[in-house]
Design a protein around this motif. Structure first.
Motif, PDB file in Angstrom:
ATOM      1  N   ASP A   1      -7.917  -6.046   5.388  1.00  0.00           N
ATOM      2  CA  ASP A   1      -8.609  -4.805   5.368  1.00  0.00           C
ATOM      3  C   ASP A   1      -8.474  -3.109   5.490  1.00  0.00           C
ATOM      4  OD1 ASP A   1     -10.046  -7.173   6.250  1.00  0.00           O
ATOM      5  OD2 ASP A   1     -10.274  -6.286   8.420  1.00  0.00           O
ATOM      6  N   VAL A   2      -9.193  -2.226   4.184  1.00  0.00           N
ATOM      7  CA  VAL A   2      -8.980  -0.911   4.599  1.00  0.00           C
ATOM      8  C   VAL A   2      -9.894   0.095   5.319  1.00  0.00           C
ATOM      9  CG1 VAL A   2      -8.680   0.835   3.097  1.00  0.00           C
ATOM     10  CG2 VAL A   2      -7.719  -1.425   2.462  1.00  0.00           C
ATOM     11  N   CYS A   3      -9.576   0.617   6.512  1.00  0.00           N
ATOM     12  CA  CYS A   3     -10.629   1.496   6.685  1.00  0.00           C
ATOM     13  C   CYS A   3     -10.475   3.087   5.983  1.00  0.00           C
ATOM     14  CB  CYS A   3     -10.377   1.661   8.384  1.00  0.00           C
ATOM     15  SG  CYS A   3     -11.665   2.924   9.612  1.00  0.00           S
ATOM     16  N   ARG A   4     -11.917   3.719   6.530  1.00  0.00           N
ATOM     17  CA  ARG A   4     -11.309   5.147   5.640  1.00  0.00           C
ATOM     18  C   ARG A   4     -12.351   5.334   5.757  1.00  0.00           C
ATOM     19  NH1 ARG A   4      -7.959   4.685   0.962  1.00  0.00           N
ATOM     20  NH2 ARG A   4      -7.916   3.304  -0.142  1.00  0.00           N
ATOM     21  N   ILE A   5     -11.655   6.995   6.759  1.00  0.00           N
ATOM     22  CA  ILE A   5     -12.952   7.710   7.695  1.00  0.00           C
ATOM     23  C   ILE A   5     -13.817   9.228   6.328  1.00  0.00           C
ATOM     24  CG2 ILE A   5     -13.227   9.564   9.951  1.00  0.00           C
ATOM     25  CD1 ILE A   5     -10.886   7.898  10.404  1.00  0.00           C
TER      26      ILE A   5
ATOM     27  N   GLN B   1     -15.147   0.337   6.267  1.00  0.00           N
ATOM     28  CA  GLN B   1     -14.298  -0.859   5.667  1.00  0.00           C
ATOM     29  C   GLN B   1     -14.279  -1.422   4.426  1.00  0.00           C
ATOM     30  OE1 GLN B   1     -13.696  -2.781   9.875  1.00  0.00           O
ATOM     31  NE2 GLN B   1     -12.995  -4.455   8.509  1.00  0.00           N
ATOM     32  N   HIS B   2     -13.257  -2.213   3.370  1.00  0.00           N
ATOM     33  CA  HIS B   2     -14.045  -2.586   2.959  1.00  0.00           C
ATOM     34  C   HIS B   2     -13.067  -3.826   3.143  1.00  0.00           C
ATOM     35  CE1 HIS B   2     -12.766  -4.644  -1.371  1.00  0.00           C
ATOM     36  NE2 HIS B   2     -14.535  -4.437  -1.765  1.00  0.00           N
ATOM     37  N   SER B   3     -13.202  -5.041   2.972  1.00  0.00           N
ATOM     38  CA  SER B   3     -11.868  -6.347   3.337  1.00  0.00           C
ATOM     39  C   SER B   3     -11.907  -6.641   2.070  1.00  0.00           C
ATOM     40  CB  SER B   3     -12.976  -7.172   4.476  1.00  0.00           C
ATOM     41  OG  SER B   3     -12.910  -6.279   5.779  1.00  0.00           O
TER      42      SER B   3
END
Length: 138
Positions: free
Chosen positions: A69-73, A43-45
């Protein structure tokens, strides 16, 4: 695109276990996660001038909508260094990796958006109806 805007959440709806790294870009955060075998998502905030990277070790089931925020799997295949979602590189959106369909969780918490139903087939035209019978006029 398949970008997951928001905070990474585990099956129980919490943030799970993760390592924090401050002051690095989203791309550097992705590179760090790619090198760590235990990292399953990141996660990048961004908050004003501060940037934070969370390297998640617990499986991510939901994304909680959070501005900034961005969440990447991380893909399951360890040889792929591409992530599900859209990464902005030099202001250009690119999505080289089509998102794989996620396995649906058994129950969605109330804050999770429900998946869209499949599109319905076009309606078939109704059968022609006989003209209405008019009572004889007196």
């Amino acid at each position: 695109g398949g970008s997951k805007r928001g905070s990474c959440r585990t099956q129980g709806g919490n943030s799970g276990s993760f390592d924090e790294v401050w002051g690095i870009t989203e791309l550097d955060c992705q590179r760090k996660c790619a090198k760590l075998p235990d990292c399953v998502a990141f996660q990048h905030s961004k908050r004003k001038k501060y940037e934070k990277c969370e390297l998640h070790a617990d499986p991510i089931w939901h994304v909680f909508p959070t501005p900034g925020d961005v969440c990447r799997i991380k893909p399951q295949q360890h040889f792929l260094i591409q992530y599900v979602g859209v990464l902005h590189v030099d202001g250009v959106e690119n999505s080289p990796f089509p998102p794989s369909p996620p396995s649906p969780p058994p129950a969605l918490p109330p804050w999770s958006p429900s998946p869209l139903p499949p599109p319905l087939p076009p309606p078939s035209p109704p059968p022609p109806s006989p003209p209405p019978s008019q009572p004889p006029s007196p």
